[in-house]
Design an enzyme around this catalytic site. Structure first.
Site, PDB file in Angstrom:
ATOM      1  N   GLY A 188      -6.505  -6.942   3.988  1.00  0.00           N
ATOM      2  CA  GLY A 188      -6.046  -8.339   3.940  1.00  0.00           C
ATOM      3  C   GLY A 188      -6.873  -9.210   3.015  1.00  0.00           C
ATOM      4  O   GLY A 188      -6.911  -9.006   1.810  1.00  0.00           O
ATOM      5  N   ASP A 199      -0.751   3.355   8.410  1.00  0.00           N
ATOM      6  CA  ASP A 199      -1.137   2.203   7.584  1.00  0.00           C
ATOM      7  C   ASP A 199      -2.582   2.356   7.101  1.00  0.00           C
ATOM      8  O   ASP A 199      -2.895   2.145   5.926  1.00  0.00           O
ATOM      9  CB  ASP A 199      -0.958   0.930   8.423  1.00  0.00           C
ATOM     10  CG  ASP A 199      -1.463  -0.307   7.724  1.00  0.00           C
ATOM     11  OD1 ASP A 199      -0.766  -0.809   6.828  1.00  0.00           O
ATOM     12  OD2 ASP A 199      -2.562  -0.773   8.072  1.00  0.00           O
ATOM     13  N   LYS A 240       0.821  -1.227   0.000  1.00  0.00           N
ATOM     14  CA  LYS A 240       0.000   0.000   0.000  1.00  0.00           C
ATOM     15  C   LYS A 240       0.848   1.267   0.000  1.00  0.00           C
ATOM     16  O   LYS A 240       0.513   2.255  -0.639  1.00  0.00           O
ATOM     17  CB  LYS A 240      -0.974  -0.006   1.177  1.00  0.00           C
ATOM     18  CG  LYS A 240      -0.337  -0.186   2.543  1.00  0.00           C
ATOM     19  CD  LYS A 240      -0.854  -1.392   3.257  1.00  0.00           C
ATOM     20  CE  LYS A 240       0.234  -1.944   4.147  1.00  0.00           C
ATOM     21  NZ  LYS A 240      -0.085  -3.063   4.943  1.00  0.00           N
ATOM     22  N   GLY A 292       1.942 -11.682  13.684  1.00  0.00           N
ATOM     23  CA  GLY A 292       2.262 -11.319  12.299  1.00  0.00           C
ATOM     24  C   GLY A 292       1.308 -10.298  11.690  1.00  0.00           C
ATOM     25  O   GLY A 292       1.272 -10.129  10.482  1.00  0.00           O
ATOM     26  N   GLY A 322      -2.386 -10.918   8.514  1.00  0.00           N
ATOM     27  CA  GLY A 322      -1.925 -12.289   8.766  1.00  0.00           C
ATOM     28  C   GLY A 322      -1.660 -13.014   7.462  1.00  0.00           C
ATOM     29  O   GLY A 322      -2.203 -12.665   6.403  1.00  0.00           O
ATOM     30  N   GLU A 348       2.965  -4.134  11.079  1.00  0.00           N
ATOM     31  CA  GLU A 348       3.946  -3.790  10.064  1.00  0.00           C
ATOM     32  C   GLU A 348       5.348  -3.991  10.642  1.00  0.00           C
ATOM     33  O   GLU A 348       5.525  -4.036  11.864  1.00  0.00           O
ATOM     34  CB  GLU A 348       3.800  -2.311   9.680  1.00  0.00           C
ATOM     35  CG  GLU A 348       2.494  -1.975   9.015  1.00  0.00           C
ATOM     36  CD  GLU A 348       2.289  -2.747   7.730  1.00  0.00           C
ATOM     37  OE1 GLU A 348       3.005  -2.514   6.766  1.00  0.00           O
ATOM     38  OE2 GLU A 348       1.386  -3.611   7.702  1.00  0.00           O
ATOM     39  N   LYS A 375      -4.237   2.809   3.266  1.00  0.00           N
ATOM     40  CA  LYS A 375      -5.351   2.014   2.738  1.00  0.00           C
ATOM     41  C   LYS A 375      -6.508   2.910   2.308  1.00  0.00           C
ATOM     42  O   LYS A 375      -7.168   2.651   1.296  1.00  0.00           O
ATOM     43  CB  LYS A 375      -5.794   0.987   3.786  1.00  0.00           C
ATOM     44  CG  LYS A 375      -4.736  -0.084   4.001  1.00  0.00           C
ATOM     45  CD  LYS A 375      -4.982  -0.903   5.239  1.00  0.00           C
ATOM     46  CE  LYS A 375      -3.917  -1.975   5.407  1.00  0.00           C
ATOM     47  NZ  LYS A 375      -3.912  -2.580   6.738  1.00  0.00           N
ATOM     48  N   VAL A 399      -5.301  -3.736   0.783  1.00  0.00           N
ATOM     49  CA  VAL A 399      -6.321  -3.143   1.658  1.00  0.00           C
ATOM     50  C   VAL A 399      -7.141  -4.254   2.312  1.00  0.00           C
ATOM     51  O   VAL A 399      -7.688  -5.117   1.626  1.00  0.00           O
ATOM     52  CB  VAL A 399      -7.286  -2.226   0.864  1.00  0.00           C
ATOM     53  CG1 VAL A 399      -8.353  -1.644   1.795  1.00  0.00           C
ATOM     54  CG2 VAL A 399      -6.535  -1.112   0.169  1.00  0.00           C
TER      55      VAL A 399
HETATM   56  N1  HSE Z   1      -0.262  -4.075   9.678  1.00  0.00           N
HETATM   57  C1  HSE Z   1      -1.439  -4.282   8.937  1.00  0.00           C
HETATM   58  C2  HSE Z   1      -2.600  -4.425   9.902  1.00  0.00           C
HETATM   59  C3  HSE Z   1      -1.294  -5.530   8.103  1.00  0.00           C
HETATM   60  O1  HSE Z   1      -2.373  -4.563  11.101  1.00  0.00           O
HETATM   61  O2  HSE Z   1      -3.732  -4.367   9.466  1.00  0.00           O
HETATM   62  C4  HSE Z   1      -2.190  -5.551   6.913  1.00  0.00           C
HETATM   63  O3  HSE Z   1      -1.967  -4.491   6.051  1.00  0.00           O
END
Ligand code: HSE
Length: 431
Positions: free
Chosen positions: A133, A200, A104, A186, A301, A189, A204, A131
């Site tokens: 996941g 973040d 992104k 996981g 994830g 970022e 998005k 965007v």
């Molecule tokens: N770091 C981002 C989140 C991962 O926590 O949504 C997905 O873009």
């Protein structure tokens, strides 16, 4: 038909993509009519043990071995960042390859350039995983809602902050332990500051604006606040008033402009977005013909994000099988609307004031608010003592952002104010 894929970036998402391609190779063939072959995997570190086993012959350390390989049809860019990632995507497109990316930050920084290049080369540049996941929101907006006009968009688009807020609110975890757990799982970022400060979600929202409003936000035009300043007492006051706090990405088409903002927001506890918890994401749309619609799922994830990446690979492969003319049309490179300046945004607000306890203070506060045309819809203060006053909590009616900022600056300069006033936005979401 066989389609050859090369992955650049063998981290959390890369491992998920490899895993999915390995597990569902024959199912993907059945669904797309194409044999998708994973030919190369590039990473600067090819020694680290991953969750997925791969033939060592596939592993390389130099991305040029993928972008310059004439046998590779689709390059999957999963390295993140904007420098090397730009080189990978632009060189791959120039070499006539289709590209799928989850990046992104790259699309925000250099989207128009890359999509223009993709169109010039008649190649596809897909970004579903960038965007929310695994939620197919880009496809839903660009295909399923292609005939409708989106008016409002509310998104919980950062899994890490939603996870942190949920654990703080429901289990009284500290901010630090919730963030640490999100990193272990996981979701976060590489630099979790971007999750926590709303960066973040801002990336998005930028991408959502290009697909939902056909409008590319100029740099700095998306108002942003993170969740760093959220205190447990605000969570509790919000709850008493019938609200929960979520980090929302908001886009609205109003009066011929698009307003775009990311900030912690009080939303009614009974609305469906309030029940979107942990790392789950959701995007709620209001469009002219369909009305309200909502898309919910895991926004971060390895496994959820891999489904979005592989779905893009399948789409491109099917297009190749059908000899489709590719033109990277999912992203608008021309803006339809101007962006509303942040100060002109109209919202309801939650204010928490920490003041001395003496006669006339409330009168002064309400005078400052009324001078800025800010109407109060609720005001509460439990009984405290002169030594230990309880905060005054105010909910306003719709007011201009700039007026509220000016009023709060005036309140904070008064001699009776003990701590800076907490200001949070409120959205009355009905679905
Ligand atoms: N770091 C981002 C989140 C991962 O926590 O949504 C997905 O873009």
């Amino acid at each position: 038909m066989k389609v050859n894929v090369g992955i650049v970036g063998f981290g959390v998402i890369g491992s998920g993509v490899v895993n999915l391609l390995q597990q569902y190779s024959s199912l993907l063939k059945q669904r797309s009519g194409v044999q998708i072959e994973l030919q190369r995997i590039v990473d600067v570190d090819i020694e680290r043990v991953r969750d997925v086993a791969v033939d060592r012959k596939l592993l390389l350390t130099d991305y040029r071995n993928v972008v310059n390989d004439p046998h590779i049809d689709i390059v999957i860019e999963l390295v993140g960042g904007t420098n090397v990632a730009f080189d990978i995507v632009s060189q791959a497109l120039t070499a006539g390859k289709h590209v799928v990316t989850a990046n992104k930050a790259l699309l925000c920084a250099r989207g128009p350039e890359l999509f223009s290049l993709a169109r010039e080369k008649q190649r596809e540049l897909r970004f579903e995983a960038s965007v929310a996941g695994g939620i197919p929101i880009i496809k839903a907006i660009t295909e399923s809602l292609a005939a409708d006009r989106i008016l409002t968009l509310y998104g919980i688009v950062n899994g890490t902050t939603n996870f942190i807020l949920t654990r703080m609110i429901e289990e009284s975890w500290s901010f630090e332990s919730a963030l640490k757990r999100a990193q272990e799982l996981g979701f976060a970022e590489a630099d979790p500051t971007l999750d926590v400060n709303g960066g973040d979600a801002q990336h998005k929202l930028h991408i959502l604006s290009t697909v939902a409003f056909d409008t590319i936000p100029p740099p700095g035009s998306i108002y942003r606040e993170g969740i760093e300043g959220i205190q447990l007492q605000d969570v509790l006051y919000a709850k008493e008033l019938g609200y929960v706090i979520k980090l929302l990405a908001i886009g609205k088409l109003e009066g011929g402009s698009v307003s775009l903002r990311v900030h912690p927001t009080l939303i009614p506890s009974r609305c469906s977005l309030a029940s979107v918890k942990n790392e789950f994401n959701a995007v709620m749309l209001e469009s002219e013909f369909l009305g309200q619609s909502q898309f919910v799922g895991r926004g971060a994830g390895a496994r959820p994000t891999a489904t979005a990446v592989v779905a893009d690979i399948v789409d491109i492969s099917t297009g190749m099988l059908q000899n489709k003319e590719f033109n990277a049309s999912r992203y608008s490179t021309v803006s339809q609307y101007p962006i509303l300046p942040a100060g002109d945004i109209r919202s309801r607000f939650y204010l928490r004031l920490a003041t001395e306890e003496r006669a006339g203070i409330l009168a002064k506060v309400t005078k400052i608010l009324s001078d800025e045309d800010i109407s109060i819809s609720a005001i509460t203060q439990e009984e405290g003592t002169v030594e230990r006053p309880i905060p005054i909590v105010i909910l306003t009616r719709l007011a201009r952002e700039e007026n509220v900022r000016r009023a709060v600056a005036a309140i904070d300069q008064m001699s009776f104010t003990r701590e800076p006033t907490v200001v949070l936005h409120v959205e009355d979401i009905s679905l």
